[in-house]
Design a protein around this motif. Structure first.
Motif, short mmCIF file in Angstrom:
data_model
loop_
_atom_site.label_atom_id
_atom_site.label_comp_id
_atom_site.label_asym_id
_atom_site.label_seq_id
_atom_site.Cartn_x
_atom_site.Cartn_y
_atom_site.Cartn_z
N PRO A 1 0.81 -1.23 0.00
CA PRO A 1 0.00 0.00 0.00
C PRO A 1 0.84 1.27 0.00
O PRO A 1 0.35 2.33 -0.32
N LEU A 2 2.12 1.14 0.40
CA LEU A 2 2.99 2.32 0.47
C LEU A 2 3.93 2.37 -0.73
O LEU A 2 4.95 3.07 -0.72
N ALA A 3 3.57 1.61 -1.78
CA ALA A 3 4.48 1.43 -2.91
C ALA A 3 5.04 2.75 -3.43
O ALA A 3 6.26 2.89 -3.61
N ASP A 4 4.17 3.74 -3.66
CA ASP A 4 4.65 4.99 -4.27
C ASP A 4 5.65 5.68 -3.37
O ASP A 4 6.72 6.11 -3.81
N ALA A 5 5.31 5.77 -2.10
CA ALA A 5 6.20 6.48 -1.17
C ALA A 5 7.52 5.73 -1.01
O ALA A 5 8.60 6.34 -1.00
N LEU A 6 7.46 4.40 -0.90
CA LEU A 6 8.69 3.62 -0.73
C LEU A 6 9.57 3.73 -1.97
O LEU A 6 10.78 3.96 -1.87
N ALA A 7 8.95 3.59 -3.15
CA ALA A 7 9.74 3.64 -4.38
C ALA A 7 10.37 5.02 -4.55
O ALA A 7 11.51 5.15 -5.00
N ARG A 8 9.62 6.07 -4.17
CA ARG A 8 10.17 7.44 -4.30
C ARG A 8 11.41 7.64 -3.44
O ARG A 8 12.28 8.43 -3.77
N ARG A 9 11.50 6.89 -2.32
CA ARG A 9 12.68 7.04 -1.45
C ARG A 9 13.95 6.67 -2.21
O ARG A 9 15.02 7.19 -1.93
N PHE A 10 13.84 5.77 -3.18
CA PHE A 10 15.02 5.41 -3.96
C PHE A 10 15.44 6.56 -4.87
O PHE A 10 16.61 6.74 -5.15
N LEU A 11 14.46 7.37 -5.30
CA LEU A 11 14.78 8.51 -6.16
C LEU A 11 15.50 9.59 -5.37
O LEU A 11 16.39 10.27 -5.87
N THR A 12 15.09 9.78 -4.11
CA THR A 12 15.66 10.88 -3.33
C THR A 12 16.87 10.45 -2.51
O THR A 12 17.65 11.28 -2.07
N HIS A 13 17.06 9.15 -2.33
CA HIS A 13 18.10 8.66 -1.42
C HIS A 13 19.50 9.09 -1.85
O HIS A 13 20.30 9.53 -1.03
N LEU A 14 19.78 8.97 -3.15
CA LEU A 14 21.13 9.30 -3.60
C LEU A 14 21.42 10.78 -3.44
O LEU A 14 22.51 11.18 -3.06
N ASP A 15 20.40 11.63 -3.72
CA ASP A 15 20.58 13.09 -3.52
C ASP A 15 20.97 13.36 -2.08
O ASP A 15 21.88 14.10 -1.78
N ARG A 16 20.22 12.70 -1.19
CA ARG A 16 20.46 12.94 0.23
C ARG A 16 21.84 12.44 0.63
O ARG A 16 22.57 13.12 1.34
N ALA A 17 22.21 11.24 0.12
CA ALA A 17 23.52 10.68 0.46
C ALA A 17 24.63 11.61 -0.04
O ALA A 17 25.63 11.82 0.63
N ALA A 18 24.43 12.22 -1.24
CA ALA A 18 25.45 13.09 -1.81
C ALA A 18 25.61 14.37 -0.98
O ALA A 18 26.68 14.92 -0.86
N ARG A 19 24.46 14.82 -0.41
CA ARG A 19 24.50 16.08 0.37
C ARG A 19 25.08 15.86 1.77
O ARG A 19 25.58 16.78 2.39
N ALA A 20 25.00 14.57 2.28
CA ALA A 20 25.38 14.31 3.67
C ALA A 20 26.88 14.49 3.86
O ALA A 20 27.66 14.32 2.96
#
Ligand code: SF4
Length: 396
Positions: A377-396
């Motif tokens: 049921p959380l498919a969209d939100a979970l999948a979107r985390r993969f889109l934003t995860h690398l951005d966040r990792a690069a900024r950290a």
């Protein structure tokens, strides 16, 4: 002012081909696809422009061909013949395409049209029922009635169609689970090879989202949507229509290959107004306007008005985002190799998948990560985390 045109990378032979036919009888109230009412439009000139674009850009020998829209079945058999024969001359799809789909609507699919499509080489008809309740069809702005859905399906079968999809929308305003169950049972009785069941979404800039904001429509709450989702999956699986994507169900060997290629993040070429393409790491799209599309073709200009080159890491993230929609899930190593991204980017996303697995949202089986019943049921939100995860990792 016309936006500037953009160059395209040439697609490899075999790349799937999508053709966007942007005409409908009337615009549905929930729809955000690019389409316009056909009345007063020059359909023949638009077909000419599409064939001109095909001569420039269509890949040789596409593996799959998909006529989408819009409402392709709105075209006459003569117009469809001109289009499909023209495409055949340009790219030779008849010898190469394993699957040729045409989207159809009940008001424009009779036996003659269905037979015409099959004779021209179409192998799969996808019929948009959307609802089996007259008030809902009217709320959706559909121009057909309930009986026409069944007549169109029977026409497809009478004409000899062996691969038929039915599109339905659930969680419509005010729809009860019992009503949906009754409607789905009527569709199961038809024994389609494929069924797409979409949870209604309120897309921006549609009458539906405006009515929601004005309080004229109500949206189903999360708990109700969950009930629809779980019951639908269980019932369709029991009926022999296995879920292979969040909203798509098929009998054995009947999954839509053309759409599977999108979710597997494969290359594709789209032609026609607004159509998008992805070749290599470049994504591009055509002008979203029928007159401008035609004018560009007449002037010998490209219809493509935007393009972007994706960094390899973004392509990798996109593969996770799309692949998690599929029951087959994502194979991390293969996905990394196909994207050309760095091992560090691959590791970062794999770690995210492991974290989500520990939380019970994903599971890993035979080296592939996929959503669990809890994650679904959380498919969209979970999948979107993969889109934003690398951005966040690069900024950290
Ligand atoms: S018929 Fe299909 S493409 Fe056309 S407006 Fe309705 S939902 Fe959109």
């Amino acid at each position: 002012v016309d936006p500037p045109e953009r160059e395209h990378e040439r697609a490899q032979p075999g790349t799937p081909l999508y053709v966007h036919l942007p005409f409908c009888v009337a615009k549905c109230t929930y729809c955000d696809f690019f389409s316009v009412a056909a009345e007063g439009q020059d359909l023949d000139a638009t077909l000419e422009a599409i064939l001109r674009e095909a001569r420039e850009r269509a890949p040789r020998g596409p593996r799959t061909l998909y006529l989408g829209g819009g409402t392709p079945s709105l075209l006459s058999v003569d117009q469809l013949a001109r289009l499909l024969e023209g495409l055949e001359q340009v790219c030779g799809w008849r010898a190469s395409a394993r699957e040729v789909t045409a989207e159809c609507n009940p008001e424009s699919l009779d036996r003659v049209k269905a037979r015409g499509l099959l004779d021209l080489g179409v192998t799969r008809l996808s019929i948009g029922f959307q609802s089996l309740r007259q008030p809902t069809l009217e709320l959706f702005g559909r121009v057909h009635g309930v009986e026409q859905c069944f007549q169109a399906f029977a026409a497809a079968r009478d004409a000899g169609a062996r691969h038929v999809n039915v599109d339905l929308i659930y969680a419509a305003p005010g729809q009860s689970l019992a009503e949906w169950q009754e409607d789905l049972e009527r569709v199961i009785e038809l024994s389609p090879e494929h069924l797409s069941a979409y949870n209604l979404t309120f897309e921006e800039e549609t009458p539906f989202s405006r009515w929601l904001a004005q309080g004229r429509l109500s949206q189903a709450d999360e708990e109700t949507e969950l009930q629809f989702l779980h019951w639908t999956r269980a019932r369709l699986a029991e009926a022999g229509l296995a879920p292979y994507e969040i909203s798509n169900f098929a009998r054995a060997d009947e999954a839509c290959e053309h759409n599977l290629n999108y979710w597997r993040n494969g290359a594709y070429v789209g032609i026609g107004p607004s159509a998008a393409s992805k070749v290599g790491n470049t994504r591009a799209g055509n002008v979203r306007h029928v007159d401008r599309y035609r004018r560009r073709a007449q002037l010998g200009r490209s219809a493509t008005v935007w393009s972007e080159r994706l960094p390899s890491a973004a392509r990798l993230a996109e593969s996770w985002w799309l692949g998690l929609r599929l029951s087959e899930g994502v194979a991390p190593e293969r996905t990394l190799a196909e994207s050309g991204a760095s091992p560090e980017a691959g590791q970062a996303l794999l770690q995210l998948a492991r974290d989500l697995s520990e939380q019970g949202f994903l599971e890993c089986a035979a080296g592939r990560y996929r959503l669990t019943e809890r994650g679904l049921p959380l498919a969209d939100a979970l999948a979107r985390r993969f889109l934003t995860h690398l951005d966040r990792a690069a900024r950290a």
